[in-house]
Design an enzyme around this catalytic site. Structure first.
Site, PDB file in Angstrom:
ATOM      1  CB  THR A 240      -0.918   0.019   1.236  1.00  0.00           C
ATOM      2  OG1 THR A 240      -1.532   1.308   1.361  1.00  0.00           O
ATOM      3  CG2 THR A 240      -0.130  -0.237   2.510  1.00  0.00           C
TER       4      THR A 240
ATOM      5  CD  GLU B  49      -2.524   5.359   4.163  1.00  0.00           C
ATOM      6  OE1 GLU B  49      -1.884   5.810   5.125  1.00  0.00           O
ATOM      7  OE2 GLU B  49      -3.410   5.998   3.574  1.00  0.00           O
TER       8      GLU B  49
ATOM      9  CE1 TYR C 213      -4.203  -1.794   5.410  1.00  0.00           C
ATOM     10  CE2 TYR C 213      -3.280   0.334   4.759  1.00  0.00           C
ATOM     11  CZ  TYR C 213      -3.784  -0.909   4.425  1.00  0.00           C
ATOM     12  OH  TYR C 213      -3.864  -1.275   3.096  1.00  0.00           O
TER      13      TYR C 213
ATOM     14  CE  LYS D 170      -2.134  -4.435   3.700  1.00  0.00           C
ATOM     15  NZ  LYS D 170      -2.327  -5.593   2.794  1.00  0.00           N
TER      16      LYS D 170
END
Length: 345
Positions: A131, A133, A155, A159
């Site tokens: 991701t 992010e 999160y 990841k």
């Protein structure tokens, strides 16, 4: 060709399952047990004879071993594994950091270990849903495959663990394992708690008279918005390469949440104007003065990510891939899915 998709009932999983079935794959999908039906996104392919659904969870390694062994027993050919399972809501990850880590970080390790334990390293190709992010507090713009990571949520941290675990298994055991660093991608199948779908679905409710005002968080957050249909093609292309690769998948364009709101309302025939600042800002109809959008700090993240913009140059070169949807085309399709359902009544 055989494929296993974790998270098959999610947005990306459903689009990917469609794509693989159209290419003649036998597709296995892992779904979590629920007391109510949770297969809505794949109901239209549910009875496809090449689709096989199995109950399981990436946090339960025993079921992963059982499912992958079942596939191993029916094919000596290549098995493609797409690990899309995740607790994928950034805001929720602050409220459930341990669970997010168990699924998004350790769940990936469980998948990789299952492949290794079953001696399927040479037979499997593994895709990990990474991701944008990871970049969080961005160190450079646009972000590329070499941009330093600075995750800003549980999160993103989970990841990041998975990203490096994939690289580690690739280098330590010879896995054909790739990370797709996907920037924001959405579509009509996106969950209604995610901002883009929340916007289009809220407009549907406002126009139907069942909602007065939509309430959002950071209107100035800038994101690289793409369509999930385009992005699952990139996932598949990555596993067709003879050598594994980690790639940024993005459109290369940046838009604010505020712009998304404006374009979506314009589709419904309303020009949104803005007044006020910060939490006092509101969006209203320029003609009637009616307020349609308000800001509530409860939707702010504890650590905000202000800007994510990807450079897809390497993906274009390595895969011949590029996003086909424009920003306006993406919003239009989502509005056609949500708003037109009321307009037709």
């Amino acid at each position: 060709m055989f494929a296993l998709i974790t998270g098959i009932t999610g947005q990306d999983g459903s689009y990917l399952a469609e794509l693989l079935l159209s290419k003649g794959y036998v597709v296995y999908g892992i779904i979590r047990r629920s007391s109510s039906f949770n297969t809505k996104r794949i109901d239209h392919i549910y009875n496809n004879p090449n689709l096989h659904l199995r109950h399981g969870d990436v946090t339960d390694m025993s079921c992963l071993i059982s499912i992958l062994k079942e596939i191993k027993d029916v094919t000596t050919g290549r098995i493609e594994i797409y690990n899309l399972a995740a607790q994928s809501h950034v805001k929720v990850s602050f409220e459930m950091p341990l669970y997010t880590g168990q699924v998004d970080a350790l769940g990936t390790t469980n998948m990789l270990e299952t492949i290794r334990i079953l001696d399927l390293v040479k037979q499997c190709r593994f895709y990990q849903a990474s991701t944008s992010e990871l970049y969080g507090k961005v160190q450079e713009t646009p972000q590329t495959e070499t941009t330093p990571f600075y995750p800003r949520s549980p999160y993103a941290v989970a990841k990041l663990y998975s990203y490096w675990m994939v690289k580690n298994y690739r280098e330590a055991y010879g896995f054909h394992a790739s990370n797709g660093i996907l920037f924001n991608h959405t579509g009509p199948r996106r969950g209604k708690t995610f901002v883009c779908r929340k916007i289009t679905y809220s407009i549907r409710k406002i126009m139907a008279g069942t909602m007065d005002v939509m309430v959002l968080g950071n209107l100035d957050a800038r994101r690289d918005f793409g369509h999930a249909k385009d992005y699952v093609k990139a996932m598949w292309l990555m596993l067709q390469k003879e050598t594994p690769v980690d790639l940024v998948i993005a459109t290369g364009e940046c838009h604010t949440v505020r712009e998304f709101v404006e374009v979506a309302f314009r589709y419904a025939g309303i020009e949104i104007k803005w007044r006020g600042e910060g939490v006092d800002e509101e969006g209203y109809c320029g003609k009637t003065g009616r307020v349609y959008v308000r800001v509530d700090p409860k939707y702010f993240r504890p650590t905000e990510v202000d800007l994510l913009l990807g450079d897809p140059s390497k993906a274009k070169k390595e895969l011949g891939w590029e996003s086909e949807y424009t920003f306006e085309g993406l919003v239009k399709e989502m509005m056609e899915h949500d708003y037109n359902k009321i307009a037709a009544k």
